[in-house]
Scaffold this motif. Structure first.
Motif, PDB file in Angstrom:
ATOM      1  N   ARG A   1     -10.531   8.723  -5.593  1.00 14.79           N
ATOM      2  CA  ARG A   1      -9.349   8.394  -5.174  1.00 14.79           C
ATOM      3  C   ARG A   1      -8.717   7.132  -5.625  1.00 14.79           C
ATOM      4  N   ALA A   2      -9.453   6.331  -5.960  1.00 17.64           N
ATOM      5  CA  ALA A   2      -9.147   5.051  -6.694  1.00 17.64           C
ATOM      6  C   ALA A   2      -8.598   5.334  -8.256  1.00 17.64           C
TER       7      ALA A   2
ATOM      8  N   ILE B   1      -4.811   4.496  -9.529  1.00 20.31           N
ATOM      9  CA  ILE B   1      -4.412   3.644 -10.548  1.00 20.31           C
ATOM     10  C   ILE B   1      -3.568   4.574 -11.648  1.00 20.31           C
ATOM     11  N   ALA B   2      -3.943   5.835 -11.792  1.00 21.80           N
ATOM     12  CA  ALA B   2      -3.302   6.667 -12.854  1.00 21.80           C
ATOM     13  C   ALA B   2      -1.702   6.945 -12.103  1.00 21.80           C
ATOM     14  N   ASN B   3      -1.437   6.643 -10.684  1.00 23.68           N
ATOM     15  CA  ASN B   3      -0.048   6.515 -10.148  1.00 23.68           C
ATOM     16  C   ASN B   3       0.496   5.491 -10.203  1.00 23.68           C
TER      17      ASN B   3
ATOM     18  N   THR C   1      -5.409   5.678  -2.194  1.00 29.08           N
ATOM     19  CA  THR C   1      -4.609   6.848  -1.711  1.00 29.08           C
ATOM     20  C   THR C   1      -5.213   7.774  -1.624  1.00 29.08           C
ATOM     21  N   GLY C   2      -5.006   8.922  -0.979  1.00 32.46           N
ATOM     22  CA  GLY C   2      -5.581  10.091  -0.825  1.00 32.46           C
ATOM     23  C   GLY C   2      -4.941  11.120  -2.124  1.00 32.46           C
ATOM     24  N   SER C   3      -6.018  11.771  -2.674  1.00 33.21           N
ATOM     25  CA  SER C   3      -5.674  12.547  -3.918  1.00 33.21           C
ATOM     26  C   SER C   3      -5.029  13.906  -3.641  1.00 33.21           C
ATOM     27  N   GLY C   4      -5.184  14.391  -2.382  1.00 36.49           N
ATOM     28  CA  GLY C   4      -4.757  15.856  -2.299  1.00 36.49           C
ATOM     29  C   GLY C   4      -5.494  16.671  -2.589  1.00 36.49           C
TER      30      GLY C   4
END
Length: 202
Positions: free
Chosen positions: A180-181, A185-187, A195-198
């Motif tokens: 998730r981290a 970072i990628a976003n 944040t949740g990755s979904g």
């Protein structure tokens, strides 16, 4: 895979031999046990719990086709066993076959015995292929119904790619939030908030 015993090996050198094949398919709710002798056989004294005391229904060999076992580096290739000329199956049996959860990944075993020209068994049961069912097809025509099963060796099954990624890491370690981290970072989320990755995983 085991090797035939010395008695069976000696019988193989005879001019006339009559091999009989035995098959066990561990279908949940309706295990299939059959042999190609045309008569029901109940093995005993083999020490194999999948054989002893179980009735293997006799089917005419003309209605059974078992593919050749081929070996390569990393294990044996898949084997296809086809049972044809089967009387019409009831609704319960058809429902079992239609649900892959009842057979996929479950055990399938093949044995062979050698009989001489007088139809007397020579040696013991030779367990020559053991694996797991990976595909099952069912069809029907005017001659009866046909079931075709693809069996993969254990080694082939266990060496298949898992198709898992690091994004599913928290399914195995609930405290591991690295996936998730990385998504955060990628976003462009550099605040440290995870944040949740979904991603729902397999």
């Amino acid at each position: 895979m085991s090797l035939p015993d010395s008695t069976a090996i000696a019988a193989l050198a005879e001019e006339v031999i009559k091999p009989v094949f035995f098959a066990f398919l561990d279908i949940d709710g309706g295990a299939v046990r059959c042999n190609t002798s045309g008569a029901d056989v109940t093995p005993s004294g083999t020490g194999d719990t999948d054989l002893d005391t179980h009735v293997f229904t006799g089917i005419n060999a003309a209605f059974i086709d078992i593919g050749e076992v081929a070996y390569r580096q990393g294990g044996s290739e898949s084997v296809v066993a086809t049972l044809s000329g089967i009387p019409e199956l009831d609704a319960v049996s058809l429902a079992l076959l239609a649900d892959p959860a009842n057979w996929r990944g479950r055990d399938a075993r093949l044995w062979r015995v050698i009989r001489n020209a007088a139809n007397v068994q020579q040696g013991g049961y030779h367990a020559y292929y053991t694996g797991r069912m990976t595909n099952l097809e069912h069809s029907a025509d005017e001659t009866g119904q046909t079931i075709s099963v693809t069996i993969e060796s254990y080694l082939a099954v266990f060496s298949e790619a898992s198709n898992r990624t690091y994004l599913s890491q928290d399914q195995y370690d609930a405290g591991d939030l690295s996936a998730r981290a990385a998504i955060a970072i990628a976003n462009g989320n550099y605040t440290g908030a995870v944040t949740g990755s979904g991603y729902a995983g397999e």
